[in-house]
Design an enzyme around this catalytic site. Sequence first.
Site, short mmCIF file in Angstrom:
data_model
loop_
_atom_site.label_atom_id
_atom_site.label_comp_id
_atom_site.label_asym_id
_atom_site.label_seq_id
_atom_site.Cartn_x
_atom_site.Cartn_y
_atom_site.Cartn_z
N TYR A 29 -11.37 -5.56 10.63
CA TYR A 29 -10.67 -5.02 11.80
C TYR A 29 -10.52 -6.08 12.88
O TYR A 29 -11.49 -6.36 13.61
CB TYR A 29 -11.44 -3.81 12.33
CG TYR A 29 -11.67 -2.76 11.26
CD1 TYR A 29 -10.75 -1.75 11.05
CD2 TYR A 29 -12.80 -2.82 10.42
CE1 TYR A 29 -10.94 -0.80 10.05
CE2 TYR A 29 -13.00 -1.89 9.42
CZ TYR A 29 -12.06 -0.88 9.24
OH TYR A 29 -12.25 0.05 8.23
N GLU A 56 0.84 -1.19 0.00
CA GLU A 56 0.00 0.00 0.00
C GLU A 56 0.87 1.24 0.00
O GLU A 56 1.87 1.32 0.72
CB GLU A 56 -0.91 0.04 1.23
CG GLU A 56 -1.77 1.30 1.28
CD GLU A 56 -2.58 1.42 2.54
OE1 GLU A 56 -3.61 0.73 2.64
OE2 GLU A 56 -2.21 2.22 3.44
N TYR A 62 -7.01 6.70 -0.47
CA TYR A 62 -7.91 7.69 -1.04
C TYR A 62 -7.47 9.09 -0.67
O TYR A 62 -7.41 9.44 0.51
CB TYR A 62 -9.34 7.45 -0.56
CG TYR A 62 -10.39 8.22 -1.31
CD1 TYR A 62 -10.69 7.87 -2.63
CD2 TYR A 62 -11.08 9.27 -0.73
CE1 TYR A 62 -11.66 8.56 -3.34
CE2 TYR A 62 -12.06 9.96 -1.44
CZ TYR A 62 -12.34 9.61 -2.74
OH TYR A 62 -13.29 10.28 -3.45
N GLY A 74 -15.02 5.59 4.88
CA GLY A 74 -14.29 6.84 5.05
C GLY A 74 -14.52 7.42 6.43
O GLY A 74 -15.40 6.98 7.18
N ASP A 75 -13.73 8.41 6.77
CA ASP A 75 -13.82 9.02 8.10
C ASP A 75 -14.98 9.98 8.21
O ASP A 75 -15.21 10.81 7.33
CB ASP A 75 -12.52 9.78 8.42
CG ASP A 75 -11.31 8.86 8.49
OD1 ASP A 75 -11.50 7.69 8.87
OD2 ASP A 75 -10.20 9.31 8.16
N GLN A 131 -7.08 -4.30 8.98
CA GLN A 131 -6.38 -3.19 9.61
C GLN A 131 -5.07 -3.74 10.18
O GLN A 131 -4.95 -4.95 10.42
CB GLN A 131 -7.26 -2.63 10.74
CG GLN A 131 -6.63 -1.55 11.59
CD GLN A 131 -6.36 -0.27 10.81
OE1 GLN A 131 -5.32 -0.17 10.17
NE2 GLN A 131 -7.29 0.66 10.84
N ALA A 153 -20.13 1.41 4.16
CA ALA A 153 -19.37 0.76 3.10
C ALA A 153 -20.21 -0.26 2.34
O ALA A 153 -20.06 -0.41 1.12
CB ALA A 153 -18.13 0.09 3.67
#
Length: 291
Positions: free
Chosen positions: A144, A17, A49, A109-110, A175, A124
């Site tokens: 996660y 990544e 992103y 996303g946050d 994660q 999501a």
Amino acid sequence: MKIIDSFNNKKVIFSFEIFPPKGDTPIEKIYDTLEEISSLGGDYISVTYGAGGSVRDNKTVEVSSLIKNKYGVESLSHLTCINSTKDNLDEIINKLNENNVRNILALRGDIPESGETKGDFKYAYELIGYLKEKVDFGIAAACYPEGHFQCENLHDDIIRLKEKVDCGVDYLITQLFLDNNIFYNYLDRITKARINVPIEAGIMPVINKRQIQTISKLCGATIPEKFIKIISKYEHSKEALRDAGIAYAVEQIVDLLSSGVRGIHLYTMNNPYVAKKILENVNSIIKSINE
């Protein structure tokens, strides 16, 4: 090519990544990083992103295209949906398709600090469902091992994960975690929840003390006592801490590979040196498994 094809053709895959240049930083700043990481021979490279909800101000599309079309490596473009409209996403999806990038990591996303959200999506799984209706892309999702920090408990988090998978996810990327036992316990739980898609273990080599603070703040990952000792012992020597962090990540990966993990996803932090050193230590093991 869809990345799931690599899972179907190999016993274990290895991927990287990277993140695109931030803000007004020119795209050229990442060229050297792309050149070096692309040359390592990973199965694919994912691109986080970037800020901005359109093609014009989002470098993720451009970097993903470079990986695929200039360097000849499959790319996985991260895509978040919070505060996005269908028109926003359609613009990005169409641009990815035009550039032969057909793998997406679908993320919520946050949520803004204000807690207020707008747009056509909240979760999501909604994005995944929308993508499945729109395009024939390969779709990955996040999971996660210690539960998402905004979810009340791991049980509920796994229920949410099952919803994502049932919407059509090809495979999952975890994660980061620093204790493999946490990952193994998580695998047991999601298997019991009848989640059977391939899972890549996300590994972040921690090479400076600042990363520990970031990890704790962003995702609340458990910091094992063994790793705390490493930080305390070598924090005043940049090179020693870097090498100790690489060694710790290698030890994690060797154990995971020996235990039958389907893939390793290395969070490189745009550091080709660290990525190269880790792969050099495990490449023969990966080749042996895939023979």
